[in-house]
Design an enzyme around this catalytic site. Structure first.
Site, PDB file in Angstrom:
ATOM      1  N   ASN A 121     -22.883 -26.580   8.498  1.00  0.00           N
ATOM      2  CA  ASN A 121     -22.427 -27.828   9.123  1.00  0.00           C
ATOM      3  C   ASN A 121     -21.614 -27.547  10.384  1.00  0.00           C
ATOM      4  O   ASN A 121     -21.755 -28.231  11.398  1.00  0.00           O
ATOM      5  CB  ASN A 121     -21.572 -28.633   8.146  1.00  0.00           C
ATOM      6  CG  ASN A 121     -22.408 -29.605   7.330  1.00  0.00           C
ATOM      7  OD1 ASN A 121     -23.460 -30.051   7.775  1.00  0.00           O
ATOM      8  ND2 ASN A 121     -21.946 -29.932   6.138  1.00  0.00           N
ATOM      9  N   ASP A 123     -27.320 -32.900   7.100  1.00  0.00           N
ATOM     10  CA  ASP A 123     -27.973 -33.932   6.272  1.00  0.00           C
ATOM     11  C   ASP A 123     -29.474 -33.665   6.146  1.00  0.00           C
ATOM     12  O   ASP A 123     -30.056 -33.827   5.074  1.00  0.00           O
ATOM     13  CB  ASP A 123     -27.747 -35.326   6.880  1.00  0.00           C
ATOM     14  CG  ASP A 123     -26.305 -35.801   6.690  1.00  0.00           C
ATOM     15  OD1 ASP A 123     -25.553 -35.111   5.970  1.00  0.00           O
ATOM     16  OD2 ASP A 123     -25.950 -36.846   7.269  1.00  0.00           O
ATOM     17  N   GLU A 130     -23.006 -30.270  -1.530  1.00  0.00           N
ATOM     18  CA  GLU A 130     -24.211 -29.445  -1.405  1.00  0.00           C
ATOM     19  C   GLU A 130     -24.591 -28.875  -2.764  1.00  0.00           C
ATOM     20  O   GLU A 130     -25.205 -27.837  -2.877  1.00  0.00           O
ATOM     21  CB  GLU A 130     -23.997 -28.334  -0.367  1.00  0.00           C
ATOM     22  CG  GLU A 130     -23.000 -27.258  -0.751  1.00  0.00           C
ATOM     23  CD  GLU A 130     -21.568 -27.556  -0.307  1.00  0.00           C
ATOM     24  OE1 GLU A 130     -21.228 -28.743  -0.120  1.00  0.00           O
ATOM     25  OE2 GLU A 130     -20.786 -26.602  -0.164  1.00  0.00           O
TER      26      GLU A 130
END
Ligand SMILES: [Mg+2]
Length: 299
Positions: A180, A189, A216
């Site tokens: 991320n 995403d 996650e």
């Protein structure tokens, strides 16, 4: 799109005919002439979208039929409308108290019957949509944590009753925070969606449940599967995720996105609580991480 199914319950063929002719154009109509028959037909697949129920029946009265349908898990959500010649507020109140959504008195206007039916079917669909959304993870479309927790409770109690093995795979994407940070949340995403799709495709039996249980973190609940079978499945998913070849330049594990897996099981000699099934898988997952990630540990 197929037409909604209406079950018409009435012991008078004239009434059945009148209701059928009012509905046939827009609905699939089935009918029953007694309370017992009504209950049997309401349980049959496909289940009716709505029941039109006469109060005066030869065997069980309509209120009792309504109560029985409302207390049966298979038919509890089917809306019931009473259709009766008894136009007495006390009777009407009794009908609504027994779980019916509406009350229509004979003689009826076909147009009003149709309008009321349409409203109730639409309300039921909206309600079902809300229920579905309440148990779905919006990002991935998988089951959410709440759905998973409920299913875990159910499957553990089913395991206790039948003694069939029950397994759990917990999976965590490795180094996802770094992913991320480097690629940004929209890419994160996309990665989660791809992994979710891979999981959903790998689990093919209808009783298996795959859920997103954390940022996650994913879970596969596998009824009637022993630990060995669950570990084989986890290993297959691990390889499928590598095959996705999603670049991850900030990973210390590989140049692509990888995942770690913890597997646990309950068998008949080993009846433990749902907490324990989850905790065991979590401990194994932690071990998989500690041993260098991108691996399956357990059961
Ligand atoms: Mg009757």
């Amino acid at each position: 799109m197929h037409q909604p199914t209406i079950l018409v319950v009435d012991d008078d063929p004239t009434n059945i005919e009148a209701l059928s002719s009012a509905l046939l154009e827009h609905y699939e109509v089935r009918f029953a002439m007694s309370g017992t028959e009504a209950i049997a037909m309401a349980r049959m697949m496909p289940r009716p979208d709505l029941v039109l129920l006469d109060v005066m029946l030869p065997d069980i009265d309509g209120y009792e039929v309504c109560r029985l349908l409302k207390t049966d898990r298979l038919t509890a959500s089917v809306p019931i409308i009473f259709v009766t010649a008894l136009s007495d507020p006390v009777q009407e109140e009794r009908g609504l108290a027994s779980g019916a959504v509406d009350y229509i008195t004979k003689p009826f206007s076909p147009a009003i019957v149709r309008a009321r039916i349409r409203n109730h079917i639409e309300m039921r669909r909206a309600y079902e949509l809300l229920q579905r959304l309440a148990v779905t993870d919006p990002l991935t479309g998988l089951a959410n944590r709440r759905h998973f927790d409920e299913a875990l409770l159910q499957e553990v109690s089913r395991h206790r009753r039948h003694g069939m093995p029950l397994s759990l795979v917990l999976m965590d994407i490795d180094e996802f925070k770094h992913y991320n940070d480097l690629y940004g949340h929209p890419a994160g995403d996309d990665c989660l969606r791809l992994v979710a799709l891979t999981l959903a495709t790998a689990l093919r039996r209808p009783a298996d449940l795959v859920a997103r249980v954390g940022g996650e973190e994913f879970a596969c609940l596998l009824p009637e599967t022993d630990g060995k079978g669950a570990a084989i499945l986890a290993e297959r998913i691990r390889k499928l995720i590598i095959d996705l070849a999603i670049p991850h330049q900030q990973s210390n594990v590989a140049i692509h996105v990888t995942a770690s897996f913890g597997v646990s099981m309950l068998d008949h000699q080993h009846q433990e609580a749902e907490q324990s099934l989850y905790q065991q898988a979590d401990v194994k997952l932690y071990q998989a991480k500690a041993q260098g990630r991108n691996r399956v540990i357990g059961p």
